[in-house]
Motif scaffolding. Structure first.
Motif, mmCIF file in Angstrom:
data_model
loop_
_atom_site.group_PDB
_atom_site.id
_atom_site.type_symbol
_atom_site.label_atom_id
_atom_site.label_comp_id
_atom_site.label_asym_id
_atom_site.label_seq_id
_atom_site.Cartn_x
_atom_site.Cartn_y
_atom_site.Cartn_z
ATOM 1 N N PRO A 33 0.731 -1.212 -0.071
ATOM 2 C CA PRO A 33 -0.020 -0.037 -0.062
ATOM 3 C C PRO A 33 0.712 1.371 -0.006
ATOM 4 N N ASP A 34 0.434 2.186 -0.771
ATOM 5 C CA ASP A 34 1.329 3.753 -0.781
ATOM 6 C C ASP A 34 0.914 4.417 0.381
ATOM 7 N N GLU A 35 2.203 4.845 1.023
ATOM 8 C CA GLU A 35 1.818 5.608 2.170
ATOM 9 C C GLU A 35 1.829 7.075 2.058
ATOM 10 N N ASN A 36 1.788 7.652 0.749
ATOM 11 C CA ASN A 36 1.752 9.150 0.711
ATOM 12 C C ASN A 36 0.698 9.695 1.351
ATOM 13 N N TYR A 37 -0.458 9.444 0.963
ATOM 14 C CA TYR A 37 -1.543 10.116 1.781
ATOM 15 C C TYR A 37 -1.900 9.867 3.256
ATOM 16 N N ALA A 38 -1.533 8.588 3.574
ATOM 17 C CA ALA A 38 -1.372 8.138 5.036
ATOM 18 C C ALA A 38 -0.378 9.435 5.931
ATOM 19 N N ARG A 39 0.769 9.451 5.176
ATOM 20 C CA ARG A 39 1.710 10.316 6.014
ATOM 21 C C ARG A 39 1.048 11.746 5.979
ATOM 22 N N VAL A 44 -1.738 13.253 5.529
ATOM 23 C CA VAL A 44 -2.970 13.635 6.398
ATOM 24 C C VAL A 44 -2.914 13.444 7.973
ATOM 25 N N LEU A 45 -1.925 12.854 8.214
ATOM 26 C CA LEU A 45 -1.446 12.972 9.596
ATOM 27 C C LEU A 45 -0.595 14.105 9.827
ATOM 28 N N GLN A 46 0.922 14.174 8.946
ATOM 29 C CA GLN A 46 1.404 15.176 9.516
ATOM 30 C C GLN A 46 1.126 16.640 9.064
ATOM 31 N N LEU A 47 0.397 16.875 7.932
ATOM 32 C CA LEU A 47 -0.175 18.144 7.595
ATOM 33 C C LEU A 47 -1.483 18.521 7.813
ATOM 34 N N PHE A 48 -2.402 17.562 7.786
ATOM 35 C CA PHE A 48 -4.076 17.930 7.565
ATOM 36 C C PHE A 48 -4.663 17.734 8.982
ATOM 37 N N SER A 49 -3.968 17.395 10.006
ATOM 38 C CA SER A 49 -4.760 17.050 11.191
ATOM 39 C C SER A 49 -4.106 16.781 12.648
ATOM 40 N N VAL A 50 -2.955 16.219 12.917
ATOM 41 C CA VAL A 50 -2.298 16.104 13.984
ATOM 42 C C VAL A 50 -1.129 16.606 14.218
ATOM 43 N N GLY A 51 -0.257 16.715 13.004
ATOM 44 C CA GLY A 51 1.175 17.114 13.123
ATOM 45 C C GLY A 51 2.317 15.918 13.800
ATOM 46 N N LEU A 52 3.245 16.145 13.809
ATOM 47 C CA LEU A 52 4.308 15.152 14.070
ATOM 48 C C LEU A 52 4.297 14.963 15.621
ATOM 49 N N GLN A 100 5.855 4.685 12.635
ATOM 50 C CA GLN A 100 5.687 4.284 11.344
ATOM 51 C C GLN A 100 4.519 3.075 11.117
ATOM 52 N N ASP A 101 4.432 2.374 12.180
ATOM 53 C CA ASP A 101 3.150 1.226 12.247
ATOM 54 C C ASP A 101 1.877 1.929 12.087
ATOM 55 N N THR A 102 1.611 3.207 12.588
ATOM 56 C CA THR A 102 0.678 3.777 12.246
ATOM 57 C C THR A 102 0.365 4.256 10.995
ATOM 58 N N VAL A 103 1.559 4.782 10.159
ATOM 59 C CA VAL A 103 1.409 5.098 8.917
ATOM 60 C C VAL A 103 1.109 4.148 8.053
ATOM 61 N N LYS A 104 1.540 2.790 8.425
ATOM 62 C CA LYS A 104 1.319 1.444 7.466
ATOM 63 C C LYS A 104 -0.253 1.062 7.818
ATOM 64 N N GLY A 105 -0.457 1.347 9.092
ATOM 65 C CA GLY A 105 -2.214 0.878 9.356
ATOM 66 C C GLY A 105 -3.106 1.927 8.302
ATOM 67 N N PHE A 106 -2.707 3.307 8.526
ATOM 68 C CA PHE A 106 -3.467 4.080 7.536
ATOM 69 C C PHE A 106 -3.355 4.121 6.171
ATOM 70 N N ALA A 107 -2.265 3.619 5.542
ATOM 71 C CA ALA A 107 -2.009 3.354 4.275
ATOM 72 C C ALA A 107 -2.738 2.244 3.955
#
Length: 594
Positions: free
Chosen positions: A222-228, A230-238, A261-268
């Motif tokens: 699964p591509d992780e681009n949007y998952a990263r 949406v978390l980093q820039l669109f909602s909660v930050g780092l 990273q596990d969270t990024v994979k989960g959203f991906a």
């Protein structure tokens, strides 16, 4: 470079307020992960400001934050009805649609559904400048606040056709995406988050569209681009945040990551199986890519179960109060069900209020809001007063009506923000009733090179500038953000000045040299009567452009310059007015909005 130095001086020469100190907002006021907190780390109670607009300058200052630039008419209207009624009136105005403008333009041009890419920019400026629609004169574009918030949101939920050939050839989808931001500007953040996620333009831009479930045999992950993003820039930050936007610290006084990273994979894995609406019958790939007028470009994406990662459990955000045990989404869900659960998981995260609230404050009011200001805006996000979370109308109202935004005596040191170059242009044009004869403009290929900005044309998902950007030197030493100065390069600073000079001295109604039908021209006729009274002329522009904040030394310099120019002919009077405009819009006192 003199202008850049002047901007630094202007940013730091603001009277401090007695109850705020410290080089970094909240540096000594943070809560930590062991549970120790103090009052500044909590969401403060709202502080009430008067609803009465006491002066034209006060009205202009509010409108500089809430619109694309004050006009004399808007100042009078705001003073007549007050802040609250003005906001309510703005919320009630019909949404000005870029897509509708493009379709009307195509109809007038006789091109059917075929639209030109540059009309997208025409549509943006028509809505930003307001007034009568040049194609449908019976339509009035009055929703300044909505359009201004939509522009702010477009710099958070970034898409761009600058680097994507597919989006460059998809003006229907691009304008509909911006219309979506405008429509949702006073709605609920959860709705906005879903509308952005499922928009085909975002699906293409951050490669969520046609993202597939794992297939080890074919080496598909699964591509992780949007998952990263949406978390980093669109909602909660780092990093995890306190209620006032300051970082939550661990026992070693270090920021705590908001996810791993596990969270990024989960959203991906959640964001798999989505493609253009209507592709079910045609298969998963190559559906509507090259038909920019297809309804699928303005319709939420659909999920195809065969490509969704339903077999895997998915690690999502884990935080206090999370509804999923350990933040884990169980296996076996549908694409739609998994998406709903994942977006709910993001929406309920305690970071969202301060993270989004701070960026809206930065885009509209000030680059370095105090933690208390952020906390009050975050509190409005968490509860609009009626138990509703994510009410963006309440958030925008809290941003604009906070005591720190409205009362200069309550503002912290270093209050203010550098005006974005494109907002300097709209401010000038609105103040001088600028229009083009045709309703179109010939600026599509010139804005980016001269201003460093063109709507939805950023070079990456990180926008034209970072909300944390701080130029090397005094501002970085003071740990002050000045996001817009990321555009202030040695090339772009003189380009800005030259571009605005041409817009003032060449692009004006009645230029004997002529102007094109598609060129937006300022109208100087209203102010020519003041040319023989430089003090009155400066006072008008002090209100319209500087919100009455011009310093005495600057006013004296302008007076000496204008009095030294002849005013015995109509052309000489015009040149006095143009000189006043040119000097003001390129001055550090103007470029820094306070």
């Amino acid at each position: 470079m003199l202008l850049l130095l002047g901007l630094v001086v202007a940013l730091r020469t603001v009277a401090p307020t007695p109850d705020y100190a410290g080089p970094y907002p909240g540096a000594s006021e943070r809560a930590n992960a062991n549970g120790a907190t103090n009052a500044p780390g909590m969401a403060p109670a709202p502080r009430v400001v008067s609803d009465t607009v006491a002066s034209d300058a006060e009205a202009a200052r509010f409108l500089a934050q809430a619109t694309f630039g004050p006009t004399l008419e808007d100042i009078a209207r705001l003073r007549q009805i007050g802040y609250s009624a003005w906001i309510n009136e703005q919320v009630g105005f019909p949404v000005s649609s870029q897509l509708t403008f493009m379709k009307n333009a195509a109809q007038r041009a006789g091109t059917g559904d075929s639209v030109r890419r540059d009309w997208r920019l025409d549509a943006w400026f028509v809505n930003a400048l307001g007034g009568k629609d040049p194609i449908k004169p019976t339509v009035l574009h009055r929703d300044q606040l909505r359009q201004r918030v939509a522009f702010a949101l477009s710099e958070i939920f970034v898409v761009s056709d600058a680097t994507s050939d597919l989006l460059g050839n998809a003006p229907h989808g691009m304008t509909h995406y911006y219309d979506t931001l405008a429509r949702d500007a006073f709605g609920n953040f959860r709705t906005l988050l879903e509308d952005v996620t499922l928009h085909p333009v975002m699906g293409i831009y951050l490669s969520m569209m046609q993202n597939q479930k794992p297939d080890p045999v074919n080496n598909i992950r699964p591509d992780e681009n949007y998952a990263r993003e949406v978390l980093q820039l669109f909602s909660v930050g780092l990093v995890r945040l306190n209620a006032d936007g300051t970082p939550l610290l661990d026992a070693n006084q270090q920021p705590i990551p908001a996810y791993d990273q596990d969270t990024v994979k989960g959203f991906a894995h959640v964001f798999t199986g989505w493609t253009f609406n209507g592709c079910q019958a045609q298969g998963y790939f190559d559906c509507y890519y090259y038909d920019s007028s297809a309804p699928a470009w303005v319709t939420p994406m659909e999920n195809q179960a065969a490509y969704h990662a339903s077999a895997q459990a998915k690690q999502l955000l884990n935080y206090t109060g999370v509804s999923l045990p350990g933040g884990v989404l169980a296996a076996g869900g549908s694409g739609r069900g998994d998406l709903d659960a994942a977006l709910d998981n993001i929406f309920r995260h305690p970071n969202v209020g301060p993270f989004i609230g701070r960026q809206l404050i930065q885009r509209l009011v000030t680059s370095n809001p105090s933690p208390a200001y952020v906390g009050r805006v975050a509190a409005a996000f968490n509860d609009n007063g009626q138990g509703v979370r994510g009410d963006l109308r309440a958030v925008v109202t809290a941003v604009l009506m906070d005591v720190e935004a409205r009362d200069p005596a309550s503002q912290p040191e270093h209050f203010g923000k550098v005006r974005e170059p494109i907002l300097r242009l709209t401010h000038l044009w609105r103040a001088l009733n600028a229009k083009s004869k045709s309703g179109f403009l010939d600026e599509f290929w010139t804005l980016d090179g001269n201003l460093g900005q063109s709507p939805m044309y950023a070079s990456s998902v990180f926008n034209f500038f970072s909300p944390r950007y701080s130029p090397i030197g005094e501002l970085s030493q003071l740990q002050l953000a000045a996001p817009e100065l990321q555009l202030a390069t040695d090339y772009m600073l003189p380009a800005n000045e030259s571009y605005l000079m041409r817009k003032i001295f060449d692009a004006y109604v009645g230029n004997p040299g002529g102007i094109g039908d598609d060129e937006i021209a300022i109208n100087l006729s209203r102010d020519l009567a003041l040319a023989t009274n430089p003090g009155a002329l400066i006072d008008r522009y002090n209100t319209l452009l500087l919100s009455g904040q011009m310093s005495a030394p600057m006013r004296q310099v302008l007076l000496e310059r204008l009095n030294g120019m002849p005013a015995n002919t109509t052309a000489a009077k015009r040149e006095r007015v143009q000189e006043a405009l040119y000097l003001i819009v390129n001055s550090p006192e103007y470029v820094v909005q306070k």
